[in-house]
Design a protein around this motif. Structure first.
Motif, short mmCIF file in Angstrom:
data_model
loop_
_atom_site.label_atom_id
_atom_site.label_comp_id
_atom_site.label_asym_id
_atom_site.label_seq_id
_atom_site.Cartn_x
_atom_site.Cartn_y
_atom_site.Cartn_z
N ASP A 1 -16.90 12.27 19.09
CA ASP A 1 -17.21 13.71 19.12
C ASP A 1 -17.20 14.32 17.73
O ASP A 1 -18.06 15.16 17.40
N ILE A 2 -16.25 13.89 16.88
CA ILE A 2 -16.19 14.41 15.51
C ILE A 2 -17.38 13.92 14.69
O ILE A 2 -18.00 14.68 13.94
N LEU A 3 -17.74 12.66 14.87
CA LEU A 3 -18.89 12.10 14.15
C LEU A 3 -20.19 12.79 14.57
O LEU A 3 -21.07 13.00 13.74
N ASP A 4 -20.29 13.15 15.84
CA ASP A 4 -21.48 13.86 16.31
C ASP A 4 -21.59 15.24 15.65
O ASP A 4 -22.69 15.68 15.28
N LYS A 5 -20.44 15.91 15.50
CA LYS A 5 -20.44 17.23 14.85
C LYS A 5 -20.85 17.11 13.38
O LYS A 5 -21.59 17.95 12.86
N ILE A 6 -20.35 16.06 12.72
CA ILE A 6 -20.72 15.83 11.31
C ILE A 6 -22.21 15.53 11.21
O ILE A 6 -22.89 16.02 10.30
N TRP A 7 -22.71 14.75 12.16
CA TRP A 7 -24.14 14.41 12.18
C TRP A 7 -24.99 15.68 12.29
O TRP A 7 -25.97 15.86 11.57
N ILE A 8 -24.60 16.57 13.20
CA ILE A 8 -25.34 17.82 13.41
C ILE A 8 -25.26 18.69 12.16
O ILE A 8 -26.25 19.30 11.74
N GLU A 9 -24.07 18.76 11.55
CA GLU A 9 -23.86 19.62 10.37
C GLU A 9 -24.78 19.23 9.22
O GLU A 9 -25.41 20.10 8.60
N PHE A 10 -24.87 17.95 8.92
CA PHE A 10 -25.63 17.52 7.74
C PHE A 10 -27.10 17.24 8.03
O PHE A 10 -27.92 17.23 7.11
N SER A 11 -27.44 17.03 9.30
CA SER A 11 -28.85 16.81 9.64
C SER A 11 -29.68 18.07 9.43
O SER A 11 -30.90 17.99 9.21
N GLY A 12 -29.03 19.23 9.49
CA GLY A 12 -29.76 20.49 9.35
C GLY A 12 -30.09 20.88 7.92
O GLY A 12 -30.80 21.87 7.68
N ILE A 13 -29.60 20.13 6.94
CA ILE A 13 -29.87 20.45 5.53
C ILE A 13 -31.29 20.03 5.20
O ILE A 13 -31.72 18.91 5.51
N ASN A 14 -32.04 20.91 4.51
CA ASN A 14 -33.48 20.69 4.31
C ASN A 14 -33.83 19.48 3.45
O ASN A 14 -34.89 18.89 3.61
N PHE A 15 -32.95 19.06 2.54
CA PHE A 15 -33.27 17.91 1.70
C PHE A 15 -32.64 16.62 2.21
O PHE A 15 -32.70 15.59 1.54
N VAL A 16 -32.07 16.68 3.41
CA VAL A 16 -31.51 15.48 4.04
C VAL A 16 -32.56 14.88 4.95
O VAL A 16 -33.09 15.55 5.84
N ASP A 17 -32.86 13.61 4.75
CA ASP A 17 -33.88 12.93 5.54
C ASP A 17 -33.30 12.44 6.88
O ASP A 17 -33.91 12.59 7.92
N GLU A 18 -32.09 11.85 6.82
CA GLU A 18 -31.49 11.29 8.03
C GLU A 18 -29.99 11.11 7.83
O GLU A 18 -29.52 10.86 6.72
#
Length: 261
Positions: A98-115
């Motif tokens: 659950d914590i890893l999923d939240k981290i995934w969501i947090e950083f996936s939304g950054i415009n210069f992050v590909d994946e």
């Protein structure tokens, strides 16, 4: 019991060490600016779940991959398809789905992050197995504790049974129950303390051997826990022998003379 605690404690340490080596990898787009990458690293470092981070440039990533596959794919492709990336290593307590999923969501939304990628099946497998390990650790710890108490209690009862005539004679000449109990309790506490020091000595030798032959365990890094274990062994040896001796003597103090035979 002490040896079992050492095994259980090190199993937890090994599990935590393994969990802290599972990275969350943030792949950055080629148009990401250097200042944006630096700011992102600072932001990650401030998170309470972060143990460490590692920035891997696309050139370094290509070198690592070439070493792994033992083939220069850049010459074949004519370009380097690897992206710049940041590996985040979490503290063991935060390696949960659950914590890893939240981290995934947090950083996936950054415009210069590909994946953003992490090994979700591996994390789930580790946590599931850890729950099973904790369950069996509790079962075995309870079993060893019960066996230890039963053996100590039986030994003390046999010892006092052989002195039942002395106990009753002292009682007949007017000795109080506390006066009769005291030498038996003191004797068995003394024996319990000697036994605990023998156990502590054997554990110390075992820990020294493990530390010198299995460096990855790092037992001496948790020296305060080991000392706490030694104190607990001494404390419980006194408590268990005192209680068992009290009830064993109480039984013979209540018996009538004809029941002693």
């Amino acid at each position: 019991m002490g040896a079992f605690f050492i095994i259980a404690f090190n199993a937890k340490n090994i599990s935590n060490d393994f969990k802290e080596k599972i990275p969350i990898t943030i792949y950055l787009r080629d148009n990401a600016k250097k200042t944006e990458i630096v700011q992102l690293q600072k932001k990650i470092n401030l998170k309470n779940y972060t143990k460490s981070i590692k920035y891997i440039s696309k050139e370094k990533g290509a070198e690592i991959l070439i070493e792994e596959i033992e083939e220069n794919f850049i010459e074949f492709l004519g370009t380097n398809p690897i992206l710049n990336s940041i590996d985040i290593y979490l503290k063991s307590d935060f390696v949960k789905s659950d914590i890893l999923d939240k981290i995934w969501i947090e950083f996936s939304g950054i415009n210069f992050v590909d994946e953003v990628r992490y090994d979700a099946p591996l994390v789930s497998l580790i946590n599931e197995n850890l729950i099973k390990i904790k369950f069996w650790v509790l079962i075995f710890a309870s079993f060893f504790l019960i066996v230890s108490i039963l053996i100590i209690n039986s030994s003390i009862r046999l010892s006092i049974y052989s002195n039942r005539m002395i106990i009753k004679t002292m009682q007949l000449v007017g000795a109080t129950k506390n006066f009769i109990r005291k030498p038996f309790i003191n004797t068995h506490i003394y024996l319990g303390v000697i036994s605990s020091f023998i156990a502590i000595s054997l554990l110390s030798v075992s820990i020294y051997y493990l530390e010198n032959n299995f460096f990855e365990l790092n037992l001496f890094d948790e020296i305060e826990i080991i000392f706490g274990l030694f104190i607990s062994i001494l404390f419980f040896s006194i408590v268990i022998t005192s209680i068992c001796t009290y009830f064993a003597t109480q039984k013979f103090l209540r018996l009538k003379i004809e029941q002693l035979y």
